[in-house]
Scaffold this active site. Structure first.
Site, short mmCIF file in Angstrom:
data_model
loop_
_atom_site.label_atom_id
_atom_site.label_comp_id
_atom_site.label_asym_id
_atom_site.label_seq_id
_atom_site.Cartn_x
_atom_site.Cartn_y
_atom_site.Cartn_z
N HIS A 89 117.18 65.78 1.02
CA HIS A 89 118.17 66.74 1.49
C HIS A 89 118.13 66.93 3.01
O HIS A 89 119.19 66.92 3.66
CB HIS A 89 117.94 68.10 0.80
CG HIS A 89 118.97 69.13 1.16
ND1 HIS A 89 120.29 69.03 0.78
CD2 HIS A 89 118.88 70.27 1.89
CE1 HIS A 89 120.96 70.07 1.24
NE2 HIS A 89 120.13 70.83 1.92
N SER A 113 124.32 70.03 4.94
CA SER A 113 124.14 71.07 3.94
C SER A 113 125.17 72.18 4.13
O SER A 113 126.37 71.92 4.06
CB SER A 113 122.71 71.60 4.01
OG SER A 113 122.45 72.49 2.93
N ASP A 116 118.19 63.48 -2.95
CA ASP A 116 118.37 64.91 -2.68
C ASP A 116 118.11 65.69 -3.97
O ASP A 116 118.80 65.50 -4.98
CB ASP A 116 119.80 65.17 -2.19
CG ASP A 116 119.99 66.58 -1.65
OD1 ASP A 116 119.18 67.46 -1.97
OD2 ASP A 116 120.97 66.79 -0.92
#
Length: 458
Positions: A419, A314, A389
């Site tokens: 995610h 991320s 995600d």
């Protein structure tokens, strides 16, 4: 030496040639070396021969007496002040024909001095401009903060009295609030609520709890997980950059599985403002944190510096891409998982109801332009994408993979990956293990060139 016709007011004595003609020049005399007269000595010849680069002239001698001379700024030679006289240049024992060479040496020395002076002036101007720029930015930040605090009084005053200036101040205050609010939307160091107070530590395995300082003096907290199996001294080291919430203790389950399955050392990093690290999170601050961690790893004699891998999930993927783009000679490979192209792209995706895509870059406090920096990452790269995600569009991972110029690059796709939980999908650590083995096996550029890019769907 070229003879010149005598002037009417020539002061020197004249001589006649054999034919009886007046020459206008002094009678010949025996030349002898004349000592240089010190500058401080009295008398008409007190001027001294100038040192190279001084440019203040010297002296000549006419028939046994000193005659001052000066430098002609328009040419290289030295002209006496009494042009009708035959002169002998007293310049460290040099005579007139040797004066142009001395002038050339003086010009070279003067040019060097001028160049140094110009460099010094430019450095001083740059330092002054930097100081003025920082002062103006601080003043603008203070004024912006004051406008945000006074937003409600400004609205009330505008409602009562009106005015263009008050309206402008209201818009500036709103813009300041939105600009500052970007940090609130991006960084979540206090989620869960105890993330800044308690950082879980591993138990039962060798580890080190480390604190280091960045270049700007911020104290960072790291956890080093040591692999103690066979050939531990030659094990790769993975620098782990986590996402935008929680702390490094929340990543221990994932990190421990990496340690067991991949047989590597792991360094988990808490950015500034996260966990037990000091400071406040910002884009430039996170970049400084990553540089400090890499510098620290390079100082460890017990870690193999030729096998440094970067892992980022991320927000950590953007940090890893930046670090790799700036330190390609120190990084063996990079692995990014469910990361984004840039913050402006994410803003236009999350807030599609507002024309965010038309805002210029200077409107964003945090940019993280990974789609630009990935072009400088030529080391082997692995892109891990979870198609489930719901936060970052999986298409961004594919675009980063396509933008990467690396000769050895892989795209591992997990249809059930979300995610934050893609690492729990079957085959996740197998893909990582194969990639690390391939990188370690392929040391030379020729062997790495033989491998081709591919996409793996697991």
């Amino acid at each position: 030496m070229e003879k010149r016709p005598p002037r009417a007011d020539s002061r020197g004595p004249t001589a006649t040639c054999g034919a009886g003609h007046t020459t206008g020049f002094p009678p010949p005399r025996k030349r002898r070396a004349s000592p240089v007269t010190p500058r401080s000595s009295p008398g008409p010849g007190r001027g001294t021969a100038a040192e190279p680069g001084a440019g203040k002239g010297g002296e000549t001698r006419e028939s046994g007496r000193a005659v001052p001379w000066k430098r002609n700024r328009g040419c290289r030679d030295f002209l006496p002040r009494e042009e009708g006289a035959v002169v002998e240049v007293v310049r460290r024992g040099l005579r007139w024909p040797e004066a142009p060479a001395a002038a050339a040496r003086e010009d070279a020395a003067g040019f060097t001095w001028s160049k140094r002076s110009l460099t010094s002036t430019m450095e001083k101007s740059w330092m002054l401009w930097t100081f003025v720029k920082r002062w103006l930015l601080a003043l603008a930040s203070w004024s912006w903060s004051l406008c945000r605090i006074c937003l409600l009084p400004l609205i009330v005053t505008f409602h009562l009295y009106g005015g263009i200036i008050l309206l402008i101040l209201i818009f500036v205050s709103i813009a300041g609030i939105l600009y500052k609010f970007q940090d609130v939307l991006l960084y979540f160091p206090e989620q869960p609520s105890s993330s800044r107070l308690y950082v879980p530590m591993p138990t039962g395995i060798p580890h080190e709890n480390i604190f280091i300082k960045t270049k700007d003096g911020v104290l960072l907290n790291l956890i080093l997980l040591r692999y103690t199996g066979d050939n531990a001294a030659y094990s790769p080291t993975i620098i782990y950059f986590h996402g935008n919430a929680g702390n490094i203790g929340h990543r221990l389950p994932n990190a421990l599985l990496m340690l067991v399955n991949l047989k590597v050392n792991l360094i988990l990093v808490d950015y500034r403002g996260y966990g037990k690290s000091e400071g406040e999170a910002s884009e430039e601050g996170l970049y400084l944190d990553s540089e400090a961690v890499l510098d620290y790893v390079m100082t460890r004699s017990d870690l193999d510096k030729t096998k440094i891998f970067l892992f980022g999930r991320s927000l950590g993927g953007a940090v890893a891409i930046h670090l790799a783009s700036e330190n390609s000679h120190r990084i063996s490979a990079i692995v990014v998982e469910n990361t984004f192209l840039s913050i402006p792209y994410m803003a236009s995706t999350l807030f599609s109801f507002f024309p965010m895509r038309y805002l210029p870059l200077w409107c964003y406090k945090n940019k993280f332009l990974s789609y630009r920096k990935i072009s400088q990452c030529r080391m082997p790269s692995l892109f891990i994408s979870g198609l489930s995600d719901q936060l970052i569009p999986p298409v961004m991972m594919k675009q980063l993979y396509e933008l990467s110029p690396a000769r050895t690059k892989r795209l591992a796709i997990f249809p059930d990956g979300t995610h934050n939980d893609t690492w729990q999908c079957q085959g996740y650590f197998t893909a990582l293990e194969q990639f690390i083995k391939e990188v370690i096996k392929s040391h030379s550029p020729e062997e790495m060139a033989k491998t081709s890019s591919n996409v793996t769907i697991i």
